[in-house]
Design a protein around this motif. Structure first.
Motif, PDB file in Angstrom:
ATOM      1  N   UNK A 215      74.875  47.534  55.976  1.00 60.08           N
ATOM      2  CA  UNK A 215      73.451  47.317  55.738  1.00 60.08           C
ATOM      3  C   UNK A 215      73.058  47.419  54.269  1.00 60.08           C
ATOM      4  N   UNK A 216      73.983  47.840  53.414  1.00 68.57           N
ATOM      5  CA  UNK A 216      73.724  47.797  51.975  1.00 68.57           C
ATOM      6  C   UNK A 216      73.826  46.370  51.435  1.00 68.57           C
ATOM      7  N   UNK A 217      74.472  45.489  52.201  1.00 66.67           N
ATOM      8  CA  UNK A 217      74.670  44.101  51.784  1.00 66.67           C
ATOM      9  C   UNK A 217      73.455  43.293  52.241  1.00 66.67           C
ATOM     10  N   UNK A 218      72.750  42.719  51.307  1.00 60.76           N
ATOM     11  CA  UNK A 218      71.472  42.071  51.612  1.00 60.76           C
ATOM     12  C   UNK A 218      71.621  40.809  52.452  1.00 60.76           C
ATOM     13  N   UNK A 219      72.588  39.961  52.132  1.00 61.19           N
ATOM     14  CA  UNK A 219      72.681  38.646  52.754  1.00 61.19           C
ATOM     15  C   UNK A 219      73.623  38.663  53.948  1.00 61.19           C
ATOM     16  N   UNK A 220      73.156  38.061  55.056  1.00 62.93           N
ATOM     17  CA  UNK A 220      73.954  37.992  56.274  1.00 62.93           C
ATOM     18  C   UNK A 220      75.274  37.266  56.037  1.00 62.93           C
ATOM     19  N   UNK A 221      75.249  36.180  55.258  1.00 61.74           N
ATOM     20  CA  UNK A 221      76.465  35.424  54.998  1.00 61.74           C
ATOM     21  C   UNK A 221      77.511  36.283  54.315  1.00 61.74           C
TER      22      UNK A 221
ATOM     23  N   UNK B 204      83.480  34.309  49.044  1.00 55.64           N
ATOM     24  CA  UNK B 204      84.128  35.484  48.448  1.00 55.64           C
ATOM     25  C   UNK B 204      83.870  36.730  49.291  1.00 55.64           C
ATOM     26  N   UNK B 205      84.931  37.456  49.578  1.00 54.69           N
ATOM     27  CA  UNK B 205      84.837  38.699  50.338  1.00 54.69           C
ATOM     28  C   UNK B 205      84.028  39.721  49.555  1.00 54.69           C
ATOM     29  N   UNK B 206      83.260  40.526  50.255  1.00 57.72           N
ATOM     30  CA  UNK B 206      82.534  41.615  49.611  1.00 57.72           C
ATOM     31  C   UNK B 206      83.537  42.695  49.181  1.00 57.72           C
ATOM     32  N   UNK B 207      83.488  43.062  47.909  1.00 57.08           N
ATOM     33  CA  UNK B 207      84.317  44.146  47.382  1.00 57.08           C
ATOM     34  C   UNK B 207      83.411  45.283  46.950  1.00 57.08           C
ATOM     35  N   UNK B 208      83.926  46.505  47.075  1.00 56.88           N
ATOM     36  CA  UNK B 208      83.129  47.690  46.791  1.00 56.88           C
ATOM     37  C   UNK B 208      83.575  48.359  45.513  1.00 56.88           C
TER      38      UNK B 208
END
Length: 203
Positions: free
Chosen positions: A162-168, A197-201
């Protein structure tokens, strides 16, 4: 007056990083027990799964010299840690290290599906596997997570997703479930660049 040291130039992982970190996969039999393959161990309770995928570069080609480290909780949501030793089955490691196939770029490991994990301040994190990726061309190891597409309710409440704003962008963290020869398989391709691109932390 003080002198400042110059910053050391960054350097990516060398072409033989797999020999030092995953020697068995590179054909060197020097460890009694390899870190890859079966992350959970034979005594772990829970649903047996296989996780597999590719690491894909910015032009859509598989990267064939990648090392991936994975760590996870067991089916009860408990990590193998000295503080929780009494709550983890004998032999459960929850950590593994694999490399991509030199010809195809495919990587895979076998494990059990992790349970939901207690987070900070009473929050609960959806079942997931933490993944760290290194390869030539990557200056700093990349951290991401594998979530499971069939954990819809848990994913919707997960504080990290839920920290990631965009659903995509959230969708890049979801492994897709299928079945092959009676085995549950989750597909998780890592895209290093591009539209998907994969979400990276940053941790």
């Amino acid at each position: 007056m003080s002198d400042y040291l110059k910053e050391t130039p960054s350097q990516t992982a060398g072409p033989f990083v797999h020999i030092g970190l995953a020697p068995g996969a590179a054909g060197f039999d020097i460890y009694d027990q390899e870190l890859g393959g079966d992350i959970a161990g034979p005594n772990a309770a829970g649903e047996r799964i296989r996780v597999e995928g590719l690491v894909i570069d910015g032009i859509g080609s598989p990267v064939k010299d990648v090392l991936l480290e994975a760590w996870q909780a067991n089916a009860a949501g408990v990590y193998a840690h000295p503080e929780s030793a009494g709550d983890v089955e004998d032999g459960f490691r929850g950590f593994g290290r694999v490399i991509t196939d030199f010809d195809t770029g495919e990587w895979a490991f076998d494990t059990v599906k992790p349970g939901s994990v207690a987070g900070r301040s009473g929050s609960v994190q959806a079942p997931h596997i933490n993944l760290w990726i290194v390869a030539r061309g990557i200056n700093v190891g990349l951290n991401t997570r594998i979530y499971f597409e069939d954990e819809v309710a848990a994913n919707a409440a997960d504080p990290v997703i839920n920290l990631i704003e965009w659903e995509k962008r959230r969708a890049t963290l979801l492994a897709k479930r299928s079945e092959r020869d009676g085995q549950v398989v989750y597909r998780f391709d890592v895209c290093l660049q591009g539209d998907n691109e994969t979400v990276f932390f940053d941790i």
